[in-house]
Write a protein that holds these residues in place. Structure first.
Motif, PDB file in Angstrom:
ATOM      1  N   VAL A 255      13.711  36.983  46.860  1.00  0.00           N
ATOM      2  CA  VAL A 255      14.782  37.880  46.415  1.00  0.00           C
ATOM      3  C   VAL A 255      14.150  38.931  45.524  1.00  0.00           C
ATOM      4  CG1 VAL A 255      16.966  38.024  45.165  1.00  0.00           C
ATOM      5  CG2 VAL A 255      16.431  35.993  46.526  1.00  0.00           C
ATOM      6  N   PRO A 256      14.328  40.208  45.819  1.00  0.00           N
ATOM      7  CA  PRO A 256      13.702  41.265  45.012  1.00  0.00           C
ATOM      8  C   PRO A 256      14.003  41.115  43.527  1.00  0.00           C
ATOM      9  CG  PRO A 256      14.683  42.192  46.987  1.00  0.00           C
ATOM     10  CD  PRO A 256      15.101  40.755  46.940  1.00  0.00           C
ATOM     11  N   ALA A 257      12.985  41.251  42.722  1.00  0.00           N
ATOM     12  CA  ALA A 257      13.075  41.233  41.257  1.00  0.00           C
ATOM     13  C   ALA A 257      13.474  39.874  40.706  1.00  0.00           C
ATOM     14  CB  ALA A 257      14.045  42.305  40.755  1.00  0.00           C
ATOM     15  N   VAL A 258      13.416  38.823  41.541  1.00  0.00           N
ATOM     16  CA  VAL A 258      13.740  37.473  41.070  1.00  0.00           C
ATOM     17  C   VAL A 258      12.548  36.582  41.392  1.00  0.00           C
ATOM     18  CG1 VAL A 258      15.259  35.484  41.279  1.00  0.00           C
ATOM     19  CG2 VAL A 258      16.206  37.796  41.415  1.00  0.00           C
ATOM     20  N   SER A 259      11.985  35.950  40.346  1.00  0.00           N
ATOM     21  CA  SER A 259      10.818  35.099  40.580  1.00  0.00           C
ATOM     22  C   SER A 259      11.245  33.860  41.340  1.00  0.00           C
ATOM     23  CB  SER A 259      10.177  34.701  39.249  1.00  0.00           C
ATOM     24  OG  SER A 259      11.099  33.988  38.453  1.00  0.00           O
ATOM     25  N   GLY A 260      10.380  33.365  42.214  1.00  0.00           N
ATOM     26  CA  GLY A 260      10.712  32.192  43.017  1.00  0.00           C
ATOM     27  C   GLY A 260       9.962  30.967  42.542  1.00  0.00           C
ATOM     28  N   GLY A 261      10.235  29.846  43.186  1.00  0.00           N
ATOM     29  CA  GLY A 261       9.531  28.608  42.886  1.00  0.00           C
ATOM     30  C   GLY A 261       9.227  27.908  44.187  1.00  0.00           C
ATOM     31  N   THR A 262       8.704  28.656  45.152  1.00  0.00           N
ATOM     32  CA  THR A 262       8.539  28.132  46.499  1.00  0.00           C
ATOM     33  C   THR A 262       7.171  27.507  46.706  1.00  0.00           C
ATOM     34  OG1 THR A 262       7.746  30.270  47.311  1.00  0.00           O
ATOM     35  CG2 THR A 262      10.121  29.857  47.440  1.00  0.00           C
ATOM     36  N   VAL A 263       7.110  26.660  47.743  1.00  0.00           N
ATOM     37  CA  VAL A 263       5.856  26.123  48.242  1.00  0.00           C
ATOM     38  C   VAL A 263       5.800  26.489  49.724  1.00  0.00           C
ATOM     39  CG1 VAL A 263       5.848  24.230  46.583  1.00  0.00           C
ATOM     40  CG2 VAL A 263       6.909  23.902  48.815  1.00  0.00           C
ATOM     41  N   THR A 264       4.692  26.185  50.384  1.00  0.00           N
ATOM     42  CA  THR A 264       4.566  26.546  51.795  1.00  0.00           C
ATOM     43  C   THR A 264       4.639  25.308  52.674  1.00  0.00           C
ATOM     44  OG1 THR A 264       2.160  26.478  51.596  1.00  0.00           O
ATOM     45  CG2 THR A 264       3.222  28.619  51.358  1.00  0.00           C
ATOM     46  N   HIS A 265       5.223  25.489  53.837  1.00  0.00           N
ATOM     47  CA  HIS A 265       5.270  24.412  54.820  1.00  0.00           C
ATOM     48  C   HIS A 265       3.855  24.207  55.371  1.00  0.00           C
ATOM     49  CE1 HIS A 265       6.166  22.213  58.514  1.00  0.00           C
ATOM     50  NE2 HIS A 265       7.356  21.943  58.010  1.00  0.00           N
ATOM     51  N   PRO A 266       3.408  22.945  55.470  1.00  0.00           N
ATOM     52  CA  PRO A 266       2.006  22.707  55.851  1.00  0.00           C
ATOM     53  C   PRO A 266       1.667  23.166  57.258  1.00  0.00           C
ATOM     54  CG  PRO A 266       3.254  20.657  55.880  1.00  0.00           C
ATOM     55  CD  PRO A 266       4.133  21.687  55.244  1.00  0.00           C
ATOM     56  N   GLU A 267       2.671  23.281  58.144  1.00  0.00           N
ATOM     57  CA  GLU A 267       2.374  23.668  59.523  1.00  0.00           C
ATOM     58  C   GLU A 267       2.767  25.114  59.796  1.00  0.00           C
ATOM     59  OE1 GLU A 267       3.253  22.093  64.089  1.00  0.00           O
ATOM     60  OE2 GLU A 267       4.513  21.428  62.420  1.00  0.00           O
ATOM     61  N   THR A 268       3.979  25.498  59.406  1.00  0.00           N
ATOM     62  CA  THR A 268       4.465  26.833  59.748  1.00  0.00           C
ATOM     63  C   THR A 268       4.069  27.882  58.719  1.00  0.00           C
ATOM     64  OG1 THR A 268       6.563  26.575  58.567  1.00  0.00           O
ATOM     65  CG2 THR A 268       6.462  25.767  60.836  1.00  0.00           C
ATOM     66  N   GLY A 269       3.772  27.445  57.487  1.00  0.00           N
ATOM     67  CA  GLY A 269       3.428  28.386  56.438  1.00  0.00           C
ATOM     68  C   GLY A 269       4.628  29.080  55.826  1.00  0.00           C
ATOM     69  N   GLU A 270       5.836  28.739  56.269  1.00  0.00           N
ATOM     70  CA  GLU A 270       7.029  29.409  55.708  1.00  0.00           C
ATOM     71  C   GLU A 270       7.274  28.955  54.281  1.00  0.00           C
ATOM     72  OE1 GLU A 270      11.070  28.154  56.884  1.00  0.00           O
ATOM     73  OE2 GLU A 270      10.079  26.751  58.242  1.00  0.00           O
ATOM     74  N   ALA A 271       7.947  29.809  53.509  1.00  0.00           N
ATOM     75  CA  ALA A 271       8.267  29.495  52.124  1.00  0.00           C
ATOM     76  C   ALA A 271       9.406  28.475  52.078  1.00  0.00           C
ATOM     77  CB  ALA A 271       8.662  30.758  51.372  1.00  0.00           C
ATOM     78  N   LEU A 272       9.234  27.444  51.245  1.00  0.00           N
ATOM     79  CA  LEU A 272      10.242  26.392  51.099  1.00  0.00           C
ATOM     80  C   LEU A 272      10.602  26.235  49.625  1.00  0.00           C
ATOM     81  CD1 LEU A 272       8.726  23.573  53.367  1.00  0.00           C
ATOM     82  CD2 LEU A 272      10.409  25.308  54.005  1.00  0.00           C
ATOM     83  N   LEU A 273      11.874  25.922  49.383  1.00  0.00           N
ATOM     84  CA  LEU A 273      12.324  25.613  48.026  1.00  0.00           C
ATOM     85  C   LEU A 273      12.413  24.094  47.869  1.00  0.00           C
ATOM     86  CD1 LEU A 273      15.172  28.231  47.480  1.00  0.00           C
ATOM     87  CD2 LEU A 273      13.024  28.096  46.221  1.00  0.00           C
ATOM     88  N   PRO A 274      11.678  23.503  46.929  1.00  0.00           N
ATOM     89  CA  PRO A 274      11.813  22.055  46.704  1.00  0.00           C
ATOM     90  C   PRO A 274      13.206  21.763  46.121  1.00  0.00           C
ATOM     91  CG  PRO A 274       9.837  22.957  45.637  1.00  0.00           C
ATOM     92  CD  PRO A 274      10.676  24.108  46.043  1.00  0.00           C
TER      93      PRO A 274
END
Length: 843
Positions: free
Chosen positions: A392-411
């Protein structure tokens, strides 16, 4: 920040990989635009339709949008730029929603705040710094709390914006910019994190839930959640997008099922969102009081906790009809509901209702500690992907990456597992993970086992922050005596020894968060947050009387009960609930017995002692001589616990008029004289005295918003034609509204229908909210309107007794026919009704 860790990926069997892909593979077009732009389109489609109702006002879409555009203009004039963060500090109600839409209309990010008090002050003081907000939108009467820093601009919306308010052209956007920044509370009233959500994420979630519920223009959605909750977005913005209207509950009614049930019946609510804890409170209230669900209610969205299958069954039984139940989950809290399950049936082997699967364009993964995909039935932490993982623009995230797809994930804080049918089950959260023998066990299994005990209404098991051991908090069903020892014995045969609680507390109520979820963090911190259970000694069931009169009544009541419960024969002392009767069926039995056998039934007593003997015995007691004064059962809530203190004897003599006041539920087939009716209505008239207009009762600010409307049945009043009338208090005249006006008995609750059919006339007290909303008491308009109606009801009851009339107060009914019957306006609100006639036995 996005994690740079890339754990070794462990591949699953192909069929399980395909199952996970299918669960997360639903794709649909994301609605283009922003929340405010699509809301504007809904307003244009029907500017004169009702957009919102609260306890003191009814607002059309056009009027609502005037407020939106005017405040957006104020923000622009104050130098607020698109992308700026704006704190929302407005009390619950339609003005709060209008202010939120205005913030978005100006291109800003809305940051809702909880009200002062209740442990929120620390978070509020830190909000400007923590959220990065430079502007606060507040409300007249609230602007002084708290004192905001000098660098924060404070704006107050105009109460009556000009009709042609200048519009603010919202900045062009594809929906990816931030719309809301929601605070995630931490202990001591601080904020642990600020979670940002874009227009695109919210529009996708709102439209998906709307589609599953079938939300449309005919719906009325009850808004119970606070604005800082993601559920509030569904209740308000979701309704606006679907063209439905919103019914806003008062802040202090949020955790009172009796209050919002009454509001739901009055305003014809069709859809509501309830946390599982609120559902527990609702079911307890229905079982205790026999209070019916609104007849208009067709769908309930349950969220905010694990859902026991028995809760759903109990809700369906209480409804007594088809009721849509949608189980919804916000993987990241606070946030939108993005995981859904349509509960069409409940399987016998379910321990809990599955949360289902992610909606279109969202993804949900079960990953191990090493962040590898878990096989089917293997428990892991849940991670949210798809739109929720987008930055989200101007909002810090707390994501990690999916080990296979590399997509951003929220725990998430949730632990769950994937079933072979593609549904996800949540089996616990951070508060249920207990360290044992070098590993971790899940205390949710203990909760589930406790919920299978027939005497348990609610159970929560957490890991105590004090000693690190399992602590159980159990709320029994009403009227049931339950001990910790009983529960521990019950659990020993159902869970592992490692899952037995070290401490079990029997409580009267559990602490709730502001949005109605069980506050597990507070429970883990210590037991002093619970409400202790107060046990009332049970009252013995009265014995059935004997004699010919008794036998006659027993046969008549048994015949009615056998027909309603579809049972061939019923013993007088048989517990009707043991025969399968629900509390709603008992209320129906009371109504039918009263209508067909002429027996007035004490519904509360019947619910406490559900036998035919109680119905007949109580009725015969009313036919017997009055008991001696010292044997009369005291009523009310007088403080008898203070009798040991010093007293001052006033030596007064009781007013004999007290004994004449009574509620009449049965009326004679005899017309009321016009003179008696005139005297009754004359109690509410005004006179000129010393140059001022005076009434017999007070009113806030001299506004006198409560008006009296009259419905006369054919032949009910001598010399007065049937139909609907308005009583003019200054002229002391009846104004004819509809000579053919009539009201079906079905408009009243079943328990009041017999009295309505027998009544000669009925009075309807209606508040003209426009008369009081412009006074200094506007913020408490509904409270003062109800107070005024109460004073009028007391006065009318006294005058009725003096003229040989009886009145039956009615507090809840279907109000939909009233606008046409009495030519009411958009801001006229039903408050109370009184059924009247000559009391049976006095004619």
């Amino acid at each position: 920040m996005t994690s740079t860790e890339h754990p070794v990926f462990v591949s699953l069997p192909e069929e399980q990989r395909e199952l996970i892909a299918a669960v997360n593979g639903v794709v649909a077009p994301v609605p283009a635009g922003t929340l405010d732009s699509l809301g504007a389109a809904a307003v244009v489609a029907g500017p004169h339709e009702v957009a919102l109702r609260d306890l003191w006002d009814v607002v059309t879409r056009g009027r609502f949008w005037d407020h939106v555009v005017d405040l957006a203009g104020q923000l622009s004039a104050a130098g607020v730029k698109p992308g700026d963060r704006v704190l929302l500090d407005v009390a619950a109600g339609w003005e709060q929603f209008a202010a939120a839409v205005a913030v978005l209309r100006a291109g800003c990010v809305c940051v809702p705040l909880p009200p002062p008090g209740a442990g929120t002050d620390a978070g509020r003081r830190a909000a400007p710094t923590g959220s990065g907000a430079t502007v606060v939108v507040t409300q007249r009467g609230l602007s002084g709390r708290p004192t905001w820093p000098s660098e924060v601009t404070v704006l107050t919306p105009r109460r009556d914006p000009p009709a042609a308010a200048a519009s603010v052209d919202p900045p062009a956007s594809d929906g990816s910019r931030a719309a809301f920044l929601l605070p995630r509370p931490a202990p001591a009233g601080t904020v642990a994190a600020w979670l940002g959500y874009s227009h695109r994420v919210l529009l996708n979630a709102l439209t998906e839930v709307n589609r599953r519920v079938g939300l449309g223009v005919a719906d009325r959605v009850l808004a119970l959640a606070p604005a800082e909750s993601g559920t509030w977005l569904h209740e308000t913005f979701g309704a606006l997008l679907a063209g439905a209207s919103v019914v806003c509950a008062a802040e202090n009614h949020r955790h009172d099922p009796g209050s919002w049930l009454a509001q739901g019946r009055r305003d014809g609510v069709t859809v509501c969102f309830l946390t599982t804890a609120m559902l527990d409170d609702l079911l307890a209230h229905l079982a205790r009081t026999g209070d019916p669900l609104p007849e208009t209610l067709r769908a309930v969205v349950v969220h905010g906790g694990w859902l026991a299958p028995g809760r759903v069954v109990e809700l369906w039984e209480a409804a007594g009809r088809g009721l849509t139940v949608l189980y919804a989950t916000a993987p990241v809290w606070p946030g939108p509901l993005t995981v859904l399950y349509d509960v069409a049936t409940v399987a016998d082997d379910w321990r809990s209702v599955p949360v289902g699967a992610p909606v279109a364009n969202q993804r949900l993964y079960v990953l191990s500690e090493a962040r590898n995909p878990c096989p089917v039935w293997v428990t892991g932490r849940l991670y949210a992907g798809g739109l929720l993982g987008e930055p989200v623009p101007a909002v810090s995230g707390g994501t990690v990456t999916h080990p296979e797809t590399g997509e951003a994930l929220l725990p998430t804080d949730l632990f769950g597992r994937l079933r072979p049918d593609g549904l996800v089950e949540v089996v616990g959260d951070e508060t249920t993970q207990l360290a044992a023998r070098g590993g971790t066990v899940n205390l949710r299994d203990t909760e589930v086992a406790l919920h299978t005990h027939p005497a348990v209404r609610q159970a929560v098991v957490v890991v105590s922050a004090v000693d690190g051991r399992a602590a159980a908090f159990v709320r029994p069903r009403d009227g049931v005596v339950l001990s910790a020892a009983d529960l521990n014995t019950y659990l020993r045969t159902r869970v592992s020894p490692f899952l037995l609680p070290a401490r079990t507390e029997i409580v009267g109520a559990l602490p709730l968060t502001r949005d109605g979820r069980v506050d597990r963090v507070a429970l883990a911190a210590g037991p002093d947050v619970v409400v202790p259970l107060v046990v009332t000694p049970p009252t013995p069931t009265p014995a059935a009387p004997s004699g010919d009169r008794t036998t006659e009544l027993m046969l008549r009541v048994t015949a009615v009960a056998s027909r309603i419960f579809d049972v061939a024969d019923i013993e007088p002392d048989a517990n009707l609930m043991d025969l399968g009767a629900s509390s709603m069926q008992l209320v129906r039995l009371a109504s039918v017995v009263e209508e067909e056998a002429g027996i007035a039934v004490d519904v509360e007593e019947l619910l406490a002692f559900p036998t035919i003997a109680v119905i007949v015995g109580s009725h015969l007691a009313t036919e017997s001589p009055a008991p001696a004064p010292d044997t009369v059962r005291p009523v009310g809530a007088a403080r008898d616990d203070l009798d040991h203190r010093p007293v001052v004897d006033l030596g007064g003599v009781a007013d004999e008029r007290i004994g004449r006041r009574r509620t009449s539920r049965a009326f004679a087939a005899q017309p009321v004289s016009l003179a008696a009716l005139g005297a009754l209505l004359g109690a509410t008239r005004s006179i000129r005295s010393r140059g001022a207009e005076k009434f017999w009762y007070p009113s806030a600010g001299g506004s006198y918003p409560v008006q009296v409307y009259l419905l006369v049945t054919p032949g009910g009043v001598t010399g007065l034609a049937a139909g609907s009338y308005y009583y003019h208090p200054r002229q002391d005249r009846l104004i004819v509204l509809d000579p053919a006006g009539a009201l079906p008995a079905a408009a009243h609750r079943e328990i009041n229908r017999a009295a309505f059919r027998q009544s000669a006339f009925s009075l309807y007290l209606v508040g003209r909210m426009s008369a009081i909303s412009k006074t200094d008491y506007a913020d408490l308009a509904w409270d003062f309107t109800v107070f005024e109606a109460g004073a009028m009801t007391q006065l009318l009851g006294q005058v009725a007794a003096e003229h040989g009339l009886g009145l039956c107060p009615v507090g809840a009914m279907d109000t939909d026919p009233l606008p046409d019957l009495f030519a009411l306006g958009a801001q006229d609100r039903f408050v109370h009704a009184l059924l009247g006639g000559v009391p049976l036995g006095t004619a």
